[in-house]
Design a protein around this motif. Structure first.
Motif, PDB file in Angstrom:
ATOM      1  N   LYS A   1     -25.492 -15.962 -36.786  1.00 53.24           N
ATOM      2  CA  LYS A   1     -26.585 -16.188 -37.749  1.00 53.24           C
ATOM      3  C   LYS A   1     -26.013 -16.666 -39.085  1.00 53.24           C
ATOM      4  CE  LYS A   1     -29.687 -12.673 -35.817  1.00 53.24           C
ATOM      5  NZ  LYS A   1     -30.406 -11.396 -36.086  1.00 53.24           N
ATOM      6  N   TRP A   2     -24.894 -16.085 -39.481  1.00 55.55           N
ATOM      7  CA  TRP A   2     -24.218 -16.481 -40.715  1.00 55.55           C
ATOM      8  C   TRP A   2     -23.779 -17.937 -40.642  1.00 55.55           C
ATOM      9  CZ3 TRP A   2     -23.312 -15.897 -45.591  1.00 55.55           C
ATOM     10  CH2 TRP A   2     -22.096 -16.268 -46.190  1.00 55.55           C
ATOM     11  N   GLN A   3     -23.154 -18.323 -39.536  1.00 53.07           N
ATOM     12  CA  GLN A   3     -22.683 -19.689 -39.378  1.00 53.07           C
ATOM     13  C   GLN A   3     -23.855 -20.670 -39.375  1.00 53.07           C
ATOM     14  OE1 GLN A   3     -19.478 -20.967 -39.404  1.00 53.07           O
ATOM     15  NE2 GLN A   3     -20.709 -22.840 -39.563  1.00 53.07           N
ATOM     16  N   GLU A   4     -24.936 -20.306 -38.729  1.00 53.58           N
ATOM     17  CA  GLU A   4     -26.118 -21.164 -38.703  1.00 53.58           C
ATOM     18  C   GLU A   4     -26.726 -21.302 -40.098  1.00 53.58           C
ATOM     19  OE1 GLU A   4     -27.600 -22.954 -35.819  1.00 53.58           O
ATOM     20  OE2 GLU A   4     -25.450 -22.654 -35.612  1.00 53.58           O
ATOM     21  N   ALA A   5     -26.682 -20.221 -40.889  1.00 53.30           N
ATOM     22  CA  ALA A   5     -27.195 -20.274 -42.256  1.00 53.30           C
ATOM     23  C   ALA A   5     -26.365 -21.215 -43.117  1.00 53.30           C
ATOM     24  CB  ALA A   5     -27.204 -18.869 -42.868  1.00 53.30           C
TER      25      ALA A   5
ATOM     26  N   THR B   1     -11.161 -28.087 -39.006  1.00 51.76           N
ATOM     27  CA  THR B   1     -11.781 -26.794 -38.742  1.00 51.76           C
ATOM     28  C   THR B   1     -11.960 -26.016 -40.047  1.00 51.76           C
ATOM     29  OG1 THR B   1      -9.617 -25.739 -38.405  1.00 51.76           O
ATOM     30  CG2 THR B   1     -10.735 -26.600 -36.448  1.00 51.76           C
ATOM     31  N   ARG B   2     -12.876 -25.068 -40.017  1.00 53.10           N
ATOM     32  CA  ARG B   2     -13.047 -24.096 -41.093  1.00 53.10           C
ATOM     33  C   ARG B   2     -12.752 -22.735 -40.481  1.00 53.10           C
ATOM     34  NH1 ARG B   2     -19.074 -26.383 -42.596  1.00 53.10           N
ATOM     35  NH2 ARG B   2     -18.417 -28.419 -43.442  1.00 53.10           N
ATOM     36  N   GLU B   3     -11.795 -22.014 -41.041  1.00 45.81           N
ATOM     37  CA  GLU B   3     -11.318 -20.802 -40.392  1.00 45.81           C
ATOM     38  C   GLU B   3     -11.110 -19.666 -41.388  1.00 45.81           C
ATOM     39  OE1 GLU B   3      -7.678 -21.563 -38.301  1.00 45.81           O
ATOM     40  OE2 GLU B   3      -8.278 -23.582 -37.672  1.00 45.81           O
ATOM     41  N   HIS B   4     -11.175 -18.465 -40.875  1.00 42.58           N
ATOM     42  CA  HIS B   4     -10.703 -17.306 -41.642  1.00 42.58           C
ATOM     43  C   HIS B   4     -10.554 -16.125 -40.701  1.00 42.58           C
ATOM     44  CE1 HIS B   4      -9.701 -15.118 -45.274  1.00 42.58           C
ATOM     45  NE2 HIS B   4      -9.931 -16.222 -45.974  1.00 42.58           N
ATOM     46  N   GLY B   5      -9.533 -15.337 -40.954  1.00 42.26           N
ATOM     47  CA  GLY B   5      -9.316 -14.115 -40.213  1.00 42.26           C
ATOM     48  C   GLY B   5      -9.474 -12.920 -41.124  1.00 42.26           C
ATOM     49  N   GLY B   6      -9.309 -11.751 -40.531  1.00 41.84           N
ATOM     50  CA  GLY B   6      -9.374 -10.526 -41.303  1.00 41.84           C
ATOM     51  C   GLY B   6      -8.514  -9.455 -40.668  1.00 41.84           C
ATOM     52  N   SER B   7      -7.940  -8.607 -41.493  1.00 42.29           N
ATOM     53  CA  SER B   7      -7.124  -7.499 -41.007  1.00 42.29           C
ATOM     54  C   SER B   7      -7.337  -6.306 -41.920  1.00 42.29           C
ATOM     55  CB  SER B   7      -5.641  -7.888 -40.979  1.00 42.29           C
ATOM     56  OG  SER B   7      -4.842  -6.821 -40.490  1.00 42.29           O
ATOM     57  N   ILE B   8      -7.765  -5.207 -41.347  1.00 43.83           N
ATOM     58  CA  ILE B   8      -7.966  -3.971 -42.086  1.00 43.83           C
ATOM     59  C   ILE B   8      -7.608  -2.845 -41.127  1.00 43.83           C
ATOM     60  CG2 ILE B   8     -10.417  -3.732 -41.471  1.00 43.83           C
ATOM     61  CD1 ILE B   8     -10.864  -2.820 -44.426  1.00 43.83           C
ATOM     62  N   PHE B   9      -7.262  -1.694 -41.645  1.00 45.08           N
ATOM     63  CA  PHE B   9      -6.794  -0.605 -40.789  1.00 45.08           C
ATOM     64  C   PHE B   9      -7.666  -0.429 -39.552  1.00 45.08           C
ATOM     65  CE2 PHE B   9      -5.187   0.739 -45.034  1.00 45.08           C
ATOM     66  CZ  PHE B   9      -3.830   0.707 -44.728  1.00 45.08           C
ATOM     67  N   GLY B  10      -7.071  -0.673 -38.373  1.00 44.68           N
ATOM     68  CA  GLY B  10      -7.766  -0.468 -37.113  1.00 44.68           C
ATOM     69  C   GLY B  10      -8.503  -1.663 -36.559  1.00 44.68           C
ATOM     70  N   PHE B  11      -8.595  -2.754 -37.323  1.00 42.98           N
ATOM     71  CA  PHE B  11      -9.388  -3.897 -36.881  1.00 42.98           C
ATOM     72  C   PHE B  11      -8.739  -5.223 -37.263  1.00 42.98           C
ATOM     73  CE2 PHE B  11     -12.295  -0.398 -37.676  1.00 42.98           C
ATOM     74  CZ  PHE B  11     -13.098  -0.392 -36.544  1.00 42.98           C
ATOM     75  N   LYS B  12      -8.990  -6.245 -36.447  1.00 44.73           N
ATOM     76  CA  LYS B  12      -8.639  -7.614 -36.790  1.00 44.73           C
ATOM     77  C   LYS B  12      -9.783  -8.529 -36.356  1.00 44.73           C
ATOM     78  CE  LYS B  12      -3.581  -7.398 -36.931  1.00 44.73           C
ATOM     79  NZ  LYS B  12      -3.414  -7.814 -38.320  1.00 44.73           N
ATOM     80  N   SER B  13      -9.956  -9.634 -37.083  1.00 47.21           N
ATOM     81  CA  SER B  13     -11.046 -10.564 -36.797  1.00 47.21           C
ATOM     82  C   SER B  13     -10.579 -11.997 -36.995  1.00 47.21           C
ATOM     83  CB  SER B  13     -12.239 -10.279 -37.722  1.00 47.21           C
ATOM     84  OG  SER B  13     -11.859 -10.442 -39.080  1.00 47.21           O
ATOM     85  N   MET B  14     -11.301 -12.934 -36.387  1.00 47.58           N
ATOM     86  CA  MET B  14     -11.000 -14.350 -36.579  1.00 47.58           C
ATOM     87  C   MET B  14     -12.212 -15.191 -36.214  1.00 47.58           C
ATOM     88  SD  MET B  14      -8.841 -16.555 -37.622  1.00 47.58           S
ATOM     89  CE  MET B  14      -8.351 -18.279 -37.489  1.00 47.58           C
ATOM     90  N   GLY B  15     -12.528 -16.147 -37.088  1.00 45.98           N
ATOM     91  CA  GLY B  15     -13.601 -17.092 -36.810  1.00 45.98           C
ATOM     92  C   GLY B  15     -13.122 -18.510 -37.042  1.00 45.98           C
ATOM     93  N   VAL B  16     -13.457 -19.410 -36.128  1.00 45.65           N
ATOM     94  CA  VAL B  16     -13.096 -20.830 -36.234  1.00 45.65           C
ATOM     95  C   VAL B  16     -14.348 -21.665 -36.003  1.00 45.65           C
ATOM     96  CG1 VAL B  16     -11.649 -22.704 -35.367  1.00 45.65           C
ATOM     97  CG2 VAL B  16     -10.785 -20.343 -35.309  1.00 45.65           C
ATOM     98  N   TYR B  17     -14.617 -22.595 -36.916  1.00 46.56           N
ATOM     99  CA  TYR B  17     -15.755 -23.491 -36.760  1.00 46.56           C
ATOM    100  C   TYR B  17     -15.284 -24.935 -36.810  1.00 46.56           C
ATOM    101  CZ  TYR B  17     -20.258 -25.765 -37.404  1.00 46.56           C
ATOM    102  OH  TYR B  17     -21.352 -26.575 -37.239  1.00 46.56           O
ATOM    103  N   VAL B  18     -15.800 -25.742 -35.891  1.00 46.22           N
ATOM    104  CA  VAL B  18     -15.479 -27.171 -35.828  1.00 46.22           C
ATOM    105  C   VAL B  18     -16.729 -27.943 -36.241  1.00 46.22           C
ATOM    106  CG1 VAL B  18     -14.603 -29.056 -34.398  1.00 46.22           C
ATOM    107  CG2 VAL B  18     -13.939 -26.690 -33.881  1.00 46.22           C
ATOM    108  N   PRO B  19     -16.799 -28.418 -37.493  1.00 50.51           N
ATOM    109  CA  PRO B  19     -18.029 -29.056 -37.985  1.00 50.51           C
ATOM    110  C   PRO B  19     -18.452 -30.286 -37.196  1.00 50.51           C
ATOM    111  CG  PRO B  19     -16.524 -28.560 -39.800  1.00 50.51           C
ATOM    112  CD  PRO B  19     -15.767 -28.323 -38.536  1.00 50.51           C
ATOM    113  N   SER B  20     -17.496 -31.109 -36.783  1.00 52.07           N
ATOM    114  CA  SER B  20     -17.850 -32.366 -36.133  1.00 52.07           C
ATOM    115  C   SER B  20     -18.460 -32.178 -34.751  1.00 52.07           C
ATOM    116  CB  SER B  20     -16.610 -33.269 -36.022  1.00 52.07           C
ATOM    117  OG  SER B  20     -15.613 -32.648 -35.224  1.00 52.07           O
ATOM    118  N   LEU B  21     -18.167 -31.036 -34.112  1.00 56.83           N
ATOM    119  CA  LEU B  21     -18.664 -30.780 -32.767  1.00 56.83           C
ATOM    120  C   LEU B  21     -19.598 -29.571 -32.702  1.00 56.83           C
ATOM    121  CD1 LEU B  21     -15.299 -31.347 -30.824  1.00 56.83           C
ATOM    122  CD2 LEU B  21     -17.240 -32.916 -30.976  1.00 56.83           C
TER     123      LEU B  21
END
Length: 360
Positions: A260-264, A307-327
């Motif tokens: 939903k965030w990416q669509e916004a 691409t537009r990317e960002h990851g995250g790291s906090i105690f106990g968790f890791k995250s990653m999002g990658v978006y390809v605008p052209s596709l």
């Protein structure tokens, strides 16, 4: 003649549908093969991954356990701490406030925090792009002394603001959590609301991100994925005050809410196209060198495709999002053990989807 034509059309459609089914099944199998190399044990902490094309899910699966003590299986709806992916929300909040005339990214931070050392030379833009020179408080040895302490944003800023700067503003790019803490504090100063309240009311509620929130270890969070470390054996994550990561890393979400965030972002639901272009600009240092970072996103590429990317790291968790605008391809992955980073996995999956889409 007409009947024969209709038969040919029907046969053609059957072939197309069969090809699509084969493509979908093949892609799912290929993504499975990437993820199961890491998330292969059903009784260990796991992950959730979502892959979308044109805003529609083409892969959505959970692996492992959401709670290994209670033997609770992970499911796609689980809520994770997302760490530094929080910075996307902080950056967009700043742009929303700029559009409302409450601040400007070219403002010196001394306009909002008059006693900030060197604040006349550090701008909001410097904070957004990690080019301020402010010392990253998460790298200070004294950080453990406050890790479990609930602190106000002002107290947290005071913790690091008098540290010697690492370089002059705009001279270098150096990823800095402190800058986003200052941004969160500025959001509070110009809105009269807490960062938590502003993000939850102005972004999460507006977008229907009903399972996203400022993180809490005390409150009941439905479908919470519990965080773990692996230091030879699995242990519960270290407890820290969530006032410490603050606007640089204290949000929680689900993969569905992140879609939903990416669509916004795509539909300019929160900011205008003009502001969005500023968010996704490859900014430069004082001497003109590009830094491959905009406002809250790394601006990279996979095999030459931006691409537009960002990851995250906090105690106990890791995250990653990658978006390809052209596709219009989006890959988001959350892990509930900081021993398993989804960063390479998400990029490998993105590469695979790009390849499959281009071939198809």
């Amino acid at each position: 003649m007409k009947l024969e034509y209709l038969k040919q059309i029907k046969l053609f459609m059957i072939v197309i549908l069969a090809m699509q089914a084969t493509y979908s099944q093949s892609l799912e199998t290929q993504i499975d093969s990437i993820l199961t190399t890491v998330f292969k044990e059903a009784d260990e902490p796991g992950a959730v991954f979502l892959v979308t094309k044109d805003g529609k899910p083409i892969y959505r699966k959970a692996f492992g356990q959401a709670n290994i003590e209670l033997d609770v299986e992970m499911k796609p709806e689980n809520v994770f701490q997302i760490g530094s992916m929080t910075k996307q929300f902080t950056a967009i909040a700043i742009m929303m406030l700029q559009e409302q005339g409450k601040l400007n990214v070219n403002d010196a931070i001394s306009k909002y925090i008059p006693d900030y050392p060197n604040g006349n030379n550090i701008t909001i833009h410097h904070l957004l792009t990690h080019t301020s020179g402010i010392k990253d408080y998460t790298k200070m040895k004294s950080i453990m002394g406050i890790a479990k302490k609930d602190m106000s944003p002002e107290e947290l800023v005071d913790f690091f603001k008098n540290e010697p700067v690492d370089f002059k503003p705009g001279e270098k790019f150096d990823y800095c959590n402190s800058g986003y803490v200052v941004l969160g504090y500025i959001i509070e100063l110009v809105t009269g609301k807490t960062y938590e309240d502003f993000i939850e009311k102005s972004i999460f509620e507006k977008l229907g991100m009903n399972n996203s929130r400022y993180a809490s270890d005390k409150e009941i969070v439905k479908n919470r994925a519990y965080g773990y470390h692996n230091r030879g054996e699995f242990t519960n994550k270290m407890q820290v005050s969530l006032s410490i990561p603050y606007a640089s890393g204290s949000l929680m979400s689900t993969v569905d809410d992140m879609l939903k965030w990416q669509e916004a972002i795509n539909t300019n639901s929160l900011i205008t196209e003009v502001s969005k272009k500023k968010v996704f600009t490859n900014y430069t240092l004082n001497k003109g060198e590009h830094i491959n970072y905009g406002y809250g996103w790394h601006l990279k590429d996979i095999n030459g495709i931006p691409t537009r990317e960002h990851g995250g790291s906090i105690f106990g968790f890791k995250s990653m999002g990658v978006y390809v605008p052209s596709l219009d391809i989006y890959v988001i992955g959350f892990s509930n053990c900081d021993c398993n980073s989804p960063t390479k996995l998400a990029r490998d999956i993105t590469d695979l989807v790009i390849e499959n889409f281009n071939n198809y």
